[in-house]
Scaffold this motif. Structure first.
Motif, mmCIF file in Angstrom:
data_model
loop_
_atom_site.group_PDB
_atom_site.id
_atom_site.type_symbol
_atom_site.label_atom_id
_atom_site.label_comp_id
_atom_site.label_asym_id
_atom_site.label_seq_id
_atom_site.Cartn_x
_atom_site.Cartn_y
_atom_site.Cartn_z
ATOM 1 N N ASP A 1 -1.378 7.057 -1.099
ATOM 2 C CA ASP A 1 -2.682 7.340 -1.686
ATOM 3 C C ASP A 1 -3.722 6.311 -1.246
ATOM 4 O OD1 ASP A 1 -4.351 8.884 -3.632
ATOM 5 O OD2 ASP A 1 -4.459 6.914 -4.605
ATOM 6 N N ALA A 2 -3.320 5.038 -1.114
ATOM 7 C CA ALA A 2 -4.256 3.995 -0.674
ATOM 8 C C ALA A 2 -4.743 4.274 0.747
ATOM 9 C CB ALA A 2 -3.588 2.632 -0.753
ATOM 10 N N VAL A 3 -3.840 4.715 1.608
ATOM 11 C CA VAL A 3 -4.204 5.021 2.992
ATOM 12 C C VAL A 3 -5.133 6.233 3.035
ATOM 13 C CG1 VAL A 3 -3.316 5.767 5.233
ATOM 14 C CG2 VAL A 3 -2.101 4.006 3.927
ATOM 15 N N ARG A 4 -4.804 7.257 2.298
ATOM 16 C CA ARG A 4 -5.635 8.469 2.300
ATOM 17 C C ARG A 4 -6.996 8.205 1.671
ATOM 18 N NH1 ARG A 4 -0.470 11.073 0.698
ATOM 19 N NH2 ARG A 4 0.382 12.076 2.563
ATOM 20 N N PRO B 1 0.819 -1.215 0.000
ATOM 21 C CA PRO B 1 0.000 0.000 0.000
ATOM 22 C C PRO B 1 0.851 1.263 0.000
ATOM 23 C CG PRO B 1 -0.778 -1.567 1.640
ATOM 24 C CD PRO B 1 0.537 -2.087 1.140
ATOM 25 N N ASN B 2 0.432 2.242 -0.794
ATOM 26 C CA ASN B 2 1.147 3.522 -0.814
ATOM 27 C C ASN B 2 0.342 4.566 -0.038
ATOM 28 O OD1 ASN B 2 -0.970 4.262 -2.534
ATOM 29 N ND2 ASN B 2 0.243 3.948 -4.385
ATOM 30 N N GLU C 1 -2.282 4.257 12.673
ATOM 31 C CA GLU C 1 -1.152 3.371 12.447
ATOM 32 C C GLU C 1 -1.419 2.528 11.209
ATOM 33 O OE1 GLU C 1 0.155 1.339 16.185
ATOM 34 O OE2 GLU C 1 -1.601 2.365 17.012
ATOM 35 N N VAL C 2 -0.358 2.213 10.461
ATOM 36 C CA VAL C 2 -0.457 1.348 9.289
ATOM 37 C C VAL C 2 0.392 0.114 9.572
ATOM 38 C CG1 VAL C 2 -0.149 1.154 6.792
ATOM 39 C CG2 VAL C 2 -0.764 3.370 7.810
ATOM 40 N N VAL C 3 -0.238 -1.060 9.653
ATOM 41 C CA VAL C 3 0.446 -2.232 10.208
ATOM 42 C C VAL C 3 0.136 -3.490 9.408
ATOM 43 C CG1 VAL C 3 0.345 -1.282 12.551
ATOM 44 C CG2 VAL C 3 -1.497 -2.776 11.755
ATOM 45 N N LEU D 1 6.909 2.909 3.192
ATOM 46 C CA LEU D 1 7.242 3.951 4.157
ATOM 47 C C LEU D 1 6.324 5.151 3.974
ATOM 48 C CD1 LEU D 1 9.074 5.082 6.379
ATOM 49 C CD2 LEU D 1 10.661 5.842 4.589
ATOM 50 N N GLU D 2 5.983 5.455 2.730
ATOM 51 C CA GLU D 2 5.096 6.580 2.457
ATOM 52 C C GLU D 2 3.701 6.337 3.037
ATOM 53 O OE1 GLU D 2 7.028 5.094 0.249
ATOM 54 O OE2 GLU D 2 8.503 6.686 -0.128
#
Length: 208
Positions: free
Chosen positions: A156-159, A153-154, A194-196, A182-183
């Motif tokens: 943009d995927a998180v946002r 995931p980058n 958190e992204v895990v 990392l982005e």
């Protein structure tokens, strides 16, 4: 519909015919025939699912054919109560092979769902969407968890997850072979989440 029929025709031991409207019948070697509705909507809400069932009471499976298709939690509950499987085209063909079309759930989220339900520190699980959960732990802590199935995931995927489904406490990269970039992790920090991966999520749930 044409793309769905062509996709199924490419699968060994499967054949499919258009029945009426959005309903098809899939014939499988050594398994019962499957009646499936092929939906092109981007979001299968409960009203849409109810309408499909009323129009096609023989329906075994509701297929959201678009990759972007979203399933709200109340839709999932409705279909499960009605003994109707739900999910992607890949979920449909796998379920047809296994003779489990009536009980199948989206293959992308099936194992993550089971991991959460079986994790001993989870007291209650509320599914808001196919990929969004509100988890109540035995300590009383409540966490909102969003799932992303990308290999890496980058940001943009998180946002995009945050923008579409609202704030979450944790973004879980559910691809078992993947790892967030990392982005993506930095985007999560900027948003306040958190992204895990699974091992990190287990530790987070253990200590929350």
């Amino acid at each position: 519909m044409k793309r769905a029929l062509a996709y199924i025709a490419e699968q060994p031991r499967l054949s499919a015919q258009h029945v009426a409207g959005e309903l098809i019948r899939i014939e499988v070697e050594d398994q019962p025939d499957v009646f499936a509705v092929i939906s092109a909507v981007n979001k299968v809400d409960a009203a849409t699912a109810t309408s499909y069932r009323q129009e096609h009471p023989e329906m075994d499976f509701l297929c959201g054919y678009r990759k972007t298709c979203v399933w709200p939690g109340d839709t999932i509950e409705y279909l499960q109560r009605a003994n109707i499987g739900w999910g992607s085209a890949g979920t449909l063909t796998s379920a047809a092979f296994d003779g489990e079309a009536n009980t199948a759930s989206h293959k992308t989220y099936f194992f993550p769902d089971r991991l959460l339900r079986q994790y001993g520190r989870v007291k209650e699980l509320s599914r808001e969407y196919d990929r969004i959960y509100r988890v109540t732990l035995k300590t009383g802590t409540v966490l909102k968890i969003g799932m992303i199935a990308d290999y890496e995931p980058n940001a943009d995927a998180v946002r995009s997850l945050w923008d579409e489904f609202g704030p979450v406490d944790i973004v879980w990269n559910i691809n078992p072979n993947g790892s967030p970039s990392l982005e993506a992790i930095e985007a999560g920090i900027e948003l306040g989440c958190e992204v895990v991966i699974w091992e990190e999520l287990k530790e987070r749930l253990r200590t929350a």
